[in-house]
Design a protein around this motif. Structure first.
Motif, PDB file in Angstrom:
ATOM      1  N   THR A  26       0.599  67.318 -23.907  1.00 12.42           N
ATOM      2  CA  THR A  26      -0.782  67.591 -23.513  1.00 12.42           C
ATOM      3  C   THR A  26      -1.566  66.293 -23.381  1.00 12.42           C
ATOM      4  N   ARG A  27      -1.383  65.386 -24.332  1.00 13.71           N
ATOM      5  CA  ARG A  27      -2.073  64.090 -24.257  1.00 13.71           C
ATOM      6  C   ARG A  27      -1.621  63.312 -23.016  1.00 13.71           C
ATOM      7  N   ARG A  28      -0.320  63.344 -22.733  1.00 16.10           N
ATOM      8  CA  ARG A  28       0.179  62.646 -21.541  1.00 16.10           C
ATOM      9  C   ARG A  28      -0.409  63.242 -20.268  1.00 16.10           C
ATOM     10  N   LEU A  29      -0.468  64.568 -20.220  1.00 16.23           N
ATOM     11  CA  LEU A  29      -1.036  65.216 -19.033  1.00 16.23           C
ATOM     12  C   LEU A  29      -2.510  64.886 -18.873  1.00 16.23           C
ATOM     13  N   GLU A  30      -3.245  64.811 -19.966  1.00 13.89           N
ATOM     14  CA  GLU A  30      -4.655  64.432 -19.883  1.00 13.89           C
ATOM     15  C   GLU A  30      -4.790  63.016 -19.358  1.00 13.89           C
ATOM     16  N   GLY A  31      -3.887  62.133 -19.813  1.00 16.49           N
ATOM     17  CA  GLY A  31      -3.893  60.755 -19.313  1.00 16.49           C
ATOM     18  C   GLY A  31      -3.583  60.707 -17.833  1.00 16.49           C
ATOM     19  N   LEU A  32      -2.620  61.505 -17.405  1.00 13.88           N
ATOM     20  CA  LEU A  32      -2.287  61.549 -15.981  1.00 13.88           C
ATOM     21  C   LEU A  32      -3.445  62.122 -15.171  1.00 13.88           C
ATOM     22  N   GLY A  33      -4.122  63.119 -15.719  1.00 14.34           N
ATOM     23  CA  GLY A  33      -5.281  63.685 -15.031  1.00 14.34           C
ATOM     24  C   GLY A  33      -6.362  62.640 -14.833  1.00 14.34           C
ATOM     25  N   ALA A  34      -6.576  61.821 -15.845  1.00 13.84           N
ATOM     26  CA  ALA A  34      -7.576  60.751 -15.729  1.00 13.84           C
ATOM     27  C   ALA A  34      -7.151  59.739 -14.663  1.00 13.84           C
ATOM     28  N   LYS A  35      -5.857  59.433 -14.611  1.00 15.35           N
ATOM     29  CA  LYS A  35      -5.371  58.484 -13.604  1.00 15.35           C
ATOM     30  C   LYS A  35      -5.519  59.054 -12.200  1.00 15.35           C
ATOM     31  N   VAL A  36      -5.235  60.338 -12.041  1.00 17.36           N
ATOM     32  CA  VAL A  36      -5.388  60.975 -10.730  1.00 17.36           C
ATOM     33  C   VAL A  36      -6.854  60.944 -10.303  1.00 17.36           C
ATOM     34  N   ASP A  37      -7.753  61.223 -11.233  1.00 15.94           N
ATOM     35  CA  ASP A  37      -9.186  61.159 -10.909  1.00 15.94           C
ATOM     36  C   ASP A  37      -9.579  59.753 -10.479  1.00 15.94           C
ATOM     37  N   ASP A  38      -9.053  58.737 -11.168  1.00 12.26           N
ATOM     38  CA  ASP A  38      -9.355  57.349 -10.825  1.00 12.26           C
ATOM     39  C   ASP A  38      -8.843  57.018  -9.424  1.00 12.26           C
ATOM     40  N   VAL A  39      -7.616  57.429  -9.138  1.00 12.42           N
ATOM     41  CA  VAL A  39      -7.037  57.166  -7.815  1.00 12.42           C
ATOM     42  C   VAL A  39      -7.848  57.886  -6.740  1.00 12.42           C
ATOM     43  N   ARG A  40      -8.267  59.116  -7.022  1.00 13.75           N
ATOM     44  CA  ARG A  40      -9.070  59.879  -6.061  1.00 13.75           C
ATOM     45  C   ARG A  40     -10.385  59.154  -5.776  1.00 13.75           C
ATOM     46  N   GLU A  41     -11.028  58.638  -6.814  1.00 16.11           N
ATOM     47  CA  GLU A  41     -12.289  57.914  -6.621  1.00 16.11           C
ATOM     48  C   GLU A  41     -12.074  56.638  -5.819  1.00 16.11           C
ATOM     49  N   ARG A  42     -10.996  55.931  -6.128  1.00 19.74           N
ATOM     50  CA  ARG A  42     -10.711  54.698  -5.380  1.00 19.74           C
ATOM     51  C   ARG A  42     -10.455  54.997  -3.916  1.00 19.74           C
ATOM     52  N   LEU A  43      -9.708  56.056  -3.649  1.00 19.18           N
ATOM     53  CA  LEU A  43      -9.419  56.433  -2.273  1.00 19.18           C
ATOM     54  C   LEU A  43     -10.696  56.792  -1.530  1.00 19.18           C
ATOM     55  N   ALA A  44     -11.583  57.505  -2.181  1.00 18.99           N
ATOM     56  CA  ALA A  44     -12.855  57.869  -1.552  1.00 18.99           C
ATOM     57  C   ALA A  44     -13.657  56.617  -1.212  1.00 18.99           C
ATOM     58  N   ARG A  45     -13.655  55.637  -2.131  1.00 17.67           N
ATOM     59  CA  ARG A  45     -14.383  54.389  -1.854  1.00 17.67           C
ATOM     60  C   ARG A  45     -13.761  53.636  -0.689  1.00 17.67           C
ATOM     61  N   LEU A  46     -12.420  53.593  -0.654  1.00 21.40           N
ATOM     62  CA  LEU A  46     -11.747  52.904   0.454  1.00 21.40           C
ATOM     63  C   LEU A  46     -12.042  53.585   1.787  1.00 21.40           C
ATOM     64  N   GLU A  47     -12.014  54.913   1.789  1.00 22.02           N
ATOM     65  CA  GLU A  47     -12.325  55.630   3.021  1.00 22.02           C
ATOM     66  C   GLU A  47     -13.759  55.374   3.460  1.00 22.02           C
ATOM     67  N   ALA A  48     -14.679  55.313   2.505  1.00 19.27           N
ATOM     68  CA  ALA A  48     -16.078  55.043   2.834  1.00 19.27           C
ATOM     69  C   ALA A  48     -16.226  53.638   3.413  1.00 19.27           C
ATOM     70  N   GLN A  49     -15.519  52.672   2.826  1.00 20.16           N
ATOM     71  CA  GLN A  49     -15.586  51.301   3.348  1.00 20.16           C
ATOM     72  C   GLN A  49     -15.016  51.248   4.758  1.00 20.16           C
ATOM     73  N   GLU A  50     -13.901  51.934   4.964  1.00 24.43           N
ATOM     74  CA  GLU A  50     -13.281  51.943   6.290  1.00 24.43           C
ATOM     75  C   GLU A  50     -14.210  52.596   7.307  1.00 24.43           C
ATOM     76  N   ALA A  51     -14.857  53.668   6.910  1.00 23.95           N
ATOM     77  CA  ALA A  51     -15.791  54.335   7.811  1.00 23.95           C
ATOM     78  C   ALA A  51     -16.947  53.398   8.149  1.00 23.95           C
ATOM     79  N   GLY A  52     -17.422  52.652   7.156  1.00 23.36           N
ATOM     80  CA  GLY A  52     -18.500  51.693   7.402  1.00 23.36           C
ATOM     81  C   GLY A  52     -18.094  50.633   8.402  1.00 23.36           C
ATOM     82  N   VAL A  53     -16.881  50.151   8.277  1.00 26.30           N
ATOM     83  CA  VAL A  53     -16.377  49.136   9.205  1.00 26.30           C
ATOM     84  C   VAL A  53     -16.284  49.722  10.611  1.00 26.30           C
ATOM     85  N   LEU A  54     -15.791  50.947  10.711  1.00 29.48           N
ATOM     86  CA  LEU A  54     -15.675  51.587  12.024  1.00 29.48           C
ATOM     87  C   LEU A  54     -17.049  51.816  12.649  1.00 29.48           C
TER      88      LEU A  54
END
Length: 83
Positions: A26-54
């Protein structure tokens, strides 16, 4: 009677082991959930930056096209005025 006590202790030990393993997973899954949330946020920021450039690229192209249109209209007006 002693066998029943030993069997009960073995079952209790096995249940504790299972409980500990489930808690660890359960602790490992919670850690993985936090990592997935972090990756999702980073991806959203990258997409926003790319959209800004476009958007900036489209703005530059639009500005260039508007300049060419202005130049062509000015040339047309000069030709029409000369005629």
């Amino acid at each position: 009677m002693a066998d029943t006590g030993t069997l009960g202790e073995a079952q209790l030990f096995a249940l504790r082991q299972i409980s500990d393993n489930l808690a660890a997973q359960t602790r490992r899954l919670e850690g993985l959930g936090a990592k997935v949330d972090d990756v999702r946020e980073r991806l959203a920021r990258l997409e926003a930056q790319e959209a800004g450039v476009l958007v900036e690229a489209v703005r530059r192209e639009l500005k260039s096209a508007l300049s060419r249109i202005d130049a062509l209209e000015a040339q047309r007006d000069r030709v029409a005025g000369a005629a």
